[in-house]
Design a protein around this motif. Structure first.
Motif, short mmCIF file in Angstrom:
data_model
loop_
_atom_site.label_atom_id
_atom_site.label_comp_id
_atom_site.label_asym_id
_atom_site.label_seq_id
_atom_site.Cartn_x
_atom_site.Cartn_y
_atom_site.Cartn_z
N SER A 171 -0.75 7.54 2.72
CA SER A 171 -0.38 6.80 1.52
C SER A 171 -0.96 7.48 0.28
CB SER A 171 -0.85 5.35 1.60
OG SER A 171 -2.24 5.29 1.62
N GLN A 197 -1.20 0.37 -6.84
CA GLN A 197 -0.43 0.12 -5.62
C GLN A 197 -0.65 1.27 -4.65
OE1 GLN A 197 1.62 -2.56 -5.09
NE2 GLN A 197 1.53 -3.42 -7.13
N ILE A 210 1.23 3.22 -1.75
CA ILE A 210 2.59 3.40 -1.24
C ILE A 210 2.61 4.60 -0.31
CG2 ILE A 210 3.68 2.35 -3.26
CD1 ILE A 210 4.33 5.23 -4.22
N THR A 249 7.79 8.34 -1.27
CA THR A 249 8.47 7.16 -1.79
C THR A 249 9.20 7.54 -3.07
OG1 THR A 249 6.87 5.62 -0.84
CG2 THR A 249 8.14 4.82 -2.71
N LEU A 301 10.51 2.26 -4.38
CA LEU A 301 9.45 1.46 -4.99
C LEU A 301 10.03 0.21 -5.63
CD1 LEU A 301 6.38 1.36 -5.83
CD2 LEU A 301 7.17 2.26 -8.02
N GLN A 331 10.87 -2.14 -2.78
CA GLN A 331 9.67 -2.64 -2.08
C GLN A 331 8.94 -3.70 -2.89
OE1 GLN A 331 7.09 0.62 -0.98
NE2 GLN A 331 8.80 1.75 -0.07
#
Length: 68
Positions: A2, A12, A14, A18, A23, A26
């Motif tokens: 991540s 955040q 993620i 991504t 995003l 999500q």
């Protein structure tokens, strides 16, 4: 693995690779009438699905406001 990004001032975690579209989905962020900026640079909506986020990116979401 991540990565850490900041979305409208909120940190955040993620997944790597991504995209901006991922995003948005999500985090259940609005897509209509909105503009995303990454590190103070506006990203055209046509590039959201190919724009991969990087460690430390600062993402801002702006919504259009109608007024008179």
């Amino acid at each position: 693995m991540s990565i850490t990004v900041t979305v409208n001032g909120v940190v955040q975690q993620i997944n790597q690779q991504t995209t901006l579209t991922s995003l948005q989905q999500q985090l259940d962020l609005p897509a209509v009438g909105c503009v995303f900026a990454i590190n103070d640079q506006i990203i055209p909506k046509g590039l959201w699905s190919s724009q991969v986020l990087n460690e430390g990116d600062r993402i801002s979401l702006f919504q259009a406001i109608a007024g008179g």
